[in-house]
Motif scaffolding. Structure first.
Motif, PDB file in Angstrom:
ATOM      1  N   GLY A  84     -65.850  -9.317 -37.133  1.00 40.07           N
ATOM      2  CA  GLY A  84     -66.749  -9.745 -35.928  1.00 40.07           C
ATOM      3  C   GLY A  84     -67.221 -10.910 -36.007  1.00 40.07           C
ATOM      4  O   GLY A  84     -66.297 -11.916 -35.978  1.00 40.07           O
ATOM      5  N   SER A  85     -68.581 -11.273 -36.056  1.00 40.67           N
ATOM      6  CA  SER A  85     -69.225 -12.597 -35.833  1.00 40.67           C
ATOM      7  C   SER A  85     -68.864 -13.762 -37.032  1.00 40.67           C
ATOM      8  O   SER A  85     -68.746 -14.804 -36.841  1.00 40.67           O
ATOM      9  CB  SER A  85     -70.673 -12.715 -36.035  1.00 40.67           C
ATOM     10  OG  SER A  85     -71.154 -12.239 -37.010  1.00 40.67           O
ATOM     11  N   ALA A  86     -68.143 -13.058 -38.124  1.00 38.72           N
ATOM     12  CA  ALA A  86     -67.432 -13.911 -39.114  1.00 38.72           C
ATOM     13  C   ALA A  86     -66.645 -15.121 -38.703  1.00 38.72           C
ATOM     14  O   ALA A  86     -66.768 -16.247 -39.130  1.00 38.72           O
ATOM     15  CB  ALA A  86     -67.254 -13.237 -40.299  1.00 38.72           C
ATOM     16  N   ALA A  87     -65.751 -14.565 -37.937  1.00 36.40           N
ATOM     17  CA  ALA A  87     -64.723 -15.385 -37.130  1.00 36.40           C
ATOM     18  C   ALA A  87     -65.291 -16.440 -36.566  1.00 36.40           C
ATOM     19  O   ALA A  87     -64.891 -17.688 -36.580  1.00 36.40           O
ATOM     20  CB  ALA A  87     -63.901 -14.554 -36.382  1.00 36.40           C
ATOM     21  N   LYS A  88     -66.235 -16.370 -35.760  1.00 29.37           N
ATOM     22  CA  LYS A  88     -67.025 -17.365 -34.839  1.00 29.37           C
ATOM     23  C   LYS A  88     -67.570 -18.398 -35.856  1.00 29.37           C
ATOM     24  O   LYS A  88     -67.713 -19.476 -35.906  1.00 29.37           O
ATOM     25  CB  LYS A  88     -67.905 -16.704 -33.941  1.00 29.37           C
ATOM     26  CG  LYS A  88     -68.997 -17.936 -33.228  1.00 29.37           C
ATOM     27  CD  LYS A  88     -68.131 -18.504 -32.120  1.00 29.37           C
ATOM     28  CE  LYS A  88     -68.678 -19.455 -31.159  1.00 29.37           C
ATOM     29  NZ  LYS A  88     -67.829 -19.976 -30.185  1.00 29.37           N
ATOM     30  N   HIS A  89     -68.334 -17.808 -36.955  1.00 31.16           N
ATOM     31  CA  HIS A  89     -68.715 -18.665 -38.096  1.00 31.16           C
ATOM     32  C   HIS A  89     -67.899 -19.702 -38.730  1.00 31.16           C
ATOM     33  O   HIS A  89     -68.103 -20.760 -38.687  1.00 31.16           O
ATOM     34  CB  HIS A  89     -69.250 -17.821 -39.131  1.00 31.16           C
ATOM     35  CG  HIS A  89     -69.973 -18.838 -40.258  1.00 31.16           C
ATOM     36  ND1 HIS A  89     -69.236 -19.161 -41.250  1.00 31.16           N
ATOM     37  CD2 HIS A  89     -71.176 -19.248 -40.474  1.00 31.16           C
ATOM     38  CE1 HIS A  89     -69.924 -19.924 -42.330  1.00 31.16           C
ATOM     39  NE2 HIS A  89     -71.331 -19.801 -41.648  1.00 31.16           N
ATOM     40  N   HIS A  90     -66.718 -19.037 -38.778  1.00 24.87           N
ATOM     41  CA  HIS A  90     -65.643 -20.111 -39.518  1.00 24.87           C
ATOM     42  C   HIS A  90     -65.031 -21.245 -38.481  1.00 24.87           C
ATOM     43  O   HIS A  90     -64.884 -22.217 -38.994  1.00 24.87           O
ATOM     44  CB  HIS A  90     -64.353 -19.008 -39.946  1.00 24.87           C
ATOM     45  CG  HIS A  90     -64.610 -18.142 -40.815  1.00 24.87           C
ATOM     46  ND1 HIS A  90     -65.622 -18.245 -41.827  1.00 24.87           N
ATOM     47  CD2 HIS A  90     -64.162 -16.913 -40.819  1.00 24.87           C
ATOM     48  CE1 HIS A  90     -65.737 -17.014 -42.294  1.00 24.87           C
ATOM     49  NE2 HIS A  90     -64.775 -16.418 -42.009  1.00 24.87           N
ATOM     50  N   GLN A  91     -65.221 -20.847 -37.241  1.00 23.47           N
ATOM     51  CA  GLN A  91     -64.731 -21.779 -36.058  1.00 23.47           C
ATOM     52  C   GLN A  91     -65.675 -22.861 -36.137  1.00 23.47           C
ATOM     53  O   GLN A  91     -65.280 -24.161 -35.868  1.00 23.47           O
ATOM     54  CB  GLN A  91     -64.613 -21.054 -34.537  1.00 23.47           C
ATOM     55  CG  GLN A  91     -63.646 -20.017 -34.407  1.00 23.47           C
ATOM     56  CD  GLN A  91     -63.680 -19.310 -33.274  1.00 23.47           C
ATOM     57  OE1 GLN A  91     -64.500 -19.547 -32.376  1.00 23.47           O
ATOM     58  NE2 GLN A  91     -62.873 -18.285 -32.956  1.00 23.47           N
ATOM     59  N   LEU A  92     -66.733 -22.454 -36.420  1.00 22.74           N
ATOM     60  CA  LEU A  92     -68.075 -23.518 -36.160  1.00 22.74           C
ATOM     61  C   LEU A  92     -68.309 -24.460 -37.723  1.00 22.74           C
ATOM     62  O   LEU A  92     -68.519 -25.567 -37.485  1.00 22.74           O
ATOM     63  CB  LEU A  92     -69.496 -23.011 -36.175  1.00 22.74           C
ATOM     64  CG  LEU A  92     -69.501 -22.283 -34.534  1.00 22.74           C
ATOM     65  CD1 LEU A  92     -70.832 -21.603 -34.563  1.00 22.74           C
ATOM     66  CD2 LEU A  92     -69.593 -23.334 -33.379  1.00 22.74           C
ATOM     67  N   ASN A  93     -67.795 -23.837 -38.812  1.00 20.11           N
ATOM     68  CA  ASN A  93     -68.272 -24.311 -39.964  1.00 20.11           C
ATOM     69  C   ASN A  93     -66.932 -24.561 -40.933  1.00 20.11           C
ATOM     70  O   ASN A  93     -67.119 -25.197 -42.035  1.00 20.11           O
ATOM     71  CB  ASN A  93     -69.061 -23.402 -41.015  1.00 20.11           C
ATOM     72  CG  ASN A  93     -70.555 -23.332 -40.012  1.00 20.11           C
ATOM     73  OD1 ASN A  93     -71.161 -24.215 -40.103  1.00 20.11           O
ATOM     74  ND2 ASN A  93     -70.622 -22.219 -39.402  1.00 20.11           N
ATOM     75  N   CYS A  94     -65.756 -24.095 -40.584  1.00 21.23           N
ATOM     76  CA  CYS A  94     -64.552 -24.187 -41.240  1.00 21.23           C
ATOM     77  C   CYS A  94     -63.271 -25.008 -40.510  1.00 21.23           C
ATOM     78  O   CYS A  94     -62.607 -24.517 -40.033  1.00 21.23           O
ATOM     79  CB  CYS A  94     -63.882 -23.226 -41.687  1.00 21.23           C
ATOM     80  SG  CYS A  94     -65.029 -22.045 -42.988  1.00 21.23           S
ATOM     81  N   PRO A  95     -63.695 -26.450 -40.397  1.00 14.13           N
ATOM     82  CA  PRO A  95     -62.828 -27.321 -39.521  1.00 14.13           C
ATOM     83  C   PRO A  95     -61.422 -27.283 -39.893  1.00 14.13           C
ATOM     84  O   PRO A  95     -60.343 -27.351 -38.891  1.00 14.13           O
ATOM     85  CB  PRO A  95     -63.266 -28.626 -39.676  1.00 14.13           C
ATOM     86  CG  PRO A  95     -64.241 -28.738 -40.746  1.00 14.13           C
ATOM     87  CD  PRO A  95     -64.769 -27.407 -40.940  1.00 14.13           C
ATOM     88  N   TRP A  96     -61.287 -26.688 -41.361  1.00 17.02           N
ATOM     89  CA  TRP A  96     -59.629 -26.541 -41.786  1.00 17.02           C
ATOM     90  C   TRP A  96     -58.705 -25.338 -40.981  1.00 17.02           C
ATOM     91  O   TRP A  96     -57.704 -25.172 -41.002  1.00 17.02           O
ATOM     92  CB  TRP A  96     -59.559 -26.461 -42.948  1.00 17.02           C
ATOM     93  CG  TRP A  96     -60.251 -25.554 -43.775  1.00 17.02           C
ATOM     94  CD1 TRP A  96     -59.992 -24.019 -44.000  1.00 17.02           C
ATOM     95  CD2 TRP A  96     -61.678 -25.684 -44.163  1.00 17.02           C
ATOM     96  NE1 TRP A  96     -61.134 -23.377 -44.362  1.00 17.02           N
ATOM     97  CE2 TRP A  96     -62.180 -24.226 -44.572  1.00 17.02           C
ATOM     98  CE3 TRP A  96     -62.715 -26.583 -44.264  1.00 17.02           C
ATOM     99  CZ2 TRP A  96     -63.528 -24.280 -45.317  1.00 17.02           C
ATOM    100  CZ3 TRP A  96     -63.971 -26.646 -44.521  1.00 17.02           C
ATOM    101  CH2 TRP A  96     -64.175 -25.243 -45.014  1.00 17.02           C
TER     102      TRP A  96
END
Length: 447
Positions: A84-96
């Motif tokens: 779910g929303s974890a994917a959006k979190h990674h887009q914002l906070n995991c630039p790699w």
């Protein structure tokens, strides 16, 4: 002592663990092995493998859900499908990762029933990515998978093969930052054992000891306390591998295994104690347990083998078991990293015939066990070892050279009670004389 112990924070004034280097070097190891293999892509559902490849984490509540998955194609970057929303979190906070972090929901270990079509959705997502890269006819290596997803992949024409060994091989040699994290994780358990040693006394329950250890570790910054085995008294032999609410008593043996993670990196760290005092039988068992452990540690250096280490340990029949499978994990070695058990496994069950070479960068735990001659107590000890270029370094530092006695000391009119004595001491000369005199008196009366 080559390994440094840092604090648990990042600072600007000291070079500590380099997280960016950690991410890049882990992924590079997997890519290198994948490039040498006949596998077109790796598909991982094991959360430890997902973390190793993508450097993402959503909490240990997801550890057993098999809900996250990542695809690493040949000559390309990993794609992550997350909860779910974890994917959006990674887009914002995991630039790699960026846009390669996407939402994707699987079966949640069967909670999603077949007619909901989640298995087919996962399979289609994977096939699309493979077709875009011309890899749809190549084998896809998988680590662990739910059967409906496996069958859905096969219906899409995907040739599924074992990818677990490739991931295990990638993780067997640790990078310098992984070793630093493992050392930090062990440091936290050192502290937990100190406070536990100070707290143990008659009347304390095993579960109270578990609670104390959890508090200390979480206060120090542990990410996850996977388990604390607290085993005391007659529960020590045979080893049950689970704590209870048993109350500690004077003279009890007690051993613990503390398993937790710091930034994902685990410990497996046994220590053994006696409460108040120790019997000669337990002291002898501890000494023998320690000797087997030290013999194994002395062999650890590059070029040695896991078979050589296992060969110094006793056969199962020597300590009361019919075969090596029945005694498995009592005389044992195993890699540690993002999981408690990684390669190499060291055991008489497998290592004598299927041996691995010891190499620099391996980190593993060695644990030994020995039952006492009293038939109910036992000793258990474990050390974690880093293999260096020239030998090894032990990173578990809480004292274990000799059996430690915990609990308040008791004082008599003659001074402190000795910490080594038997549960049922031999009668003194005075008592023997009393018994003999009583027997003589009884014989006279009976006449």
């Amino acid at each position: 002592m080559a390994l440094k112990t840092h604090g648990t924070m990042a600072v600007d004034w000291e070079q500590r663990i380099d997280m960016d280097r950690l991410r890049k070097e882990r992924l590079a190891r997997v890519k290198a092995l994948l490039a040498k293999s006949e596998i077109g892509a790796l598909l991982c559902f094991d959360m430890n493998n997902v973390r190793y490849i993508t450097a993402t984490h959503i909490g240990t509540w997801a550890q057993d859900k098999i809900s996250r998955f990542t695809l690493l194609p040949q000559n390309d970057e990993p794609i992550l499908w997350d909860f779910g929303s974890a994917a959006k979190h990674h887009q914002l906070n995991c630039p790699w990762l960026g846009e390669r972090s996407r939402p994707g929901i699987s079966l949640l270990r069967g909670a999603m029933s077949p007619e909901m079509g989640r298995a087919e959705d996962v399979a289609k997502k994977i096939k699309i990515e493979l077709e875009m890269r011309g890899l749809h006819k190549e084998p896809v290596g998988i680590d662990v998978v739910e059967p409906p997803i496996l069958f859905a992949l096969q219906r899409e024409g995907i040739n599924v093969v074992d990818g677990q060994q490739l991931m295990s091989d990638a993780r067997v040699i640790k990078t310098q930052d992984e070793i630093s994290l493992l050392n930090t994780s062990a440091m936290m358990v050192d502290a937990a054992y100190h406070d536990l040693y100070c707290a143990m006394k008659p009347g304390m329950r095993e579960n109270e000891a578990v609670g104390l250890v959890n508090k200390i570790l979480y206060d120090l910054g542990s990410e996850y306390v996977e388990g604390v085995n607290a085993i005391s008294g007659e529960r020590c032999n045979p080893h049950p591998h689970v704590f209870s609410d048993r109350v500690l008593r004077p003279g009890d043996p007690v051993y613990y295994d503390i398993l937790h993670s710091f930034m994902g990196y685990r410990t497996c760290y046994y220590r053994c104690f006696s409460i108040g005092y120790a019997s000669h039988a337990l002291i002898d068992a501890y000494s023998r347990c320690r000797d087997y452990l030290d013999a194994a540690i002395s062999l650890i250096r590059p070029g040695r083998t896991t078979g050589e280490i296992a060969s110094v340990w006793p056969k199962a029949q020597e300590f009361g078991f019919p075969n090596e499978e029945a005694a498995f994990a009592l005389q044992f070695g195993h890699g540690i990293g993002l999981a408690i058990w990684e390669k190499p496994v060291i055991s008489r069950l497998v290592s004598l015939e299927h041996s691995y070479e010891i190499k620099p960068g391996m980190v593993f735990a060695l644990e030994t066990f020995w039952p006492s001659t009293d038939g109910w107590s036992a000793a258990r000890i474990e050390e974690e070892i880093v293999v260096t270029e020239t030998g090894h370094e032990v990173i578990t530092r809480f004292p274990a050279e000799k059996l430690l006695v915990a609990g308040a000391h008791y004082f008599t009119v003659d001074g402190p009670l000795p910490t080594t004595r038997e549960h049922d001491p031999a009668p003194s000369e005075r008592i023997v004389e009393m018994v003999e005199a009583s027997a003589r008196t009884e014989q006279v009366v009976s006449r």
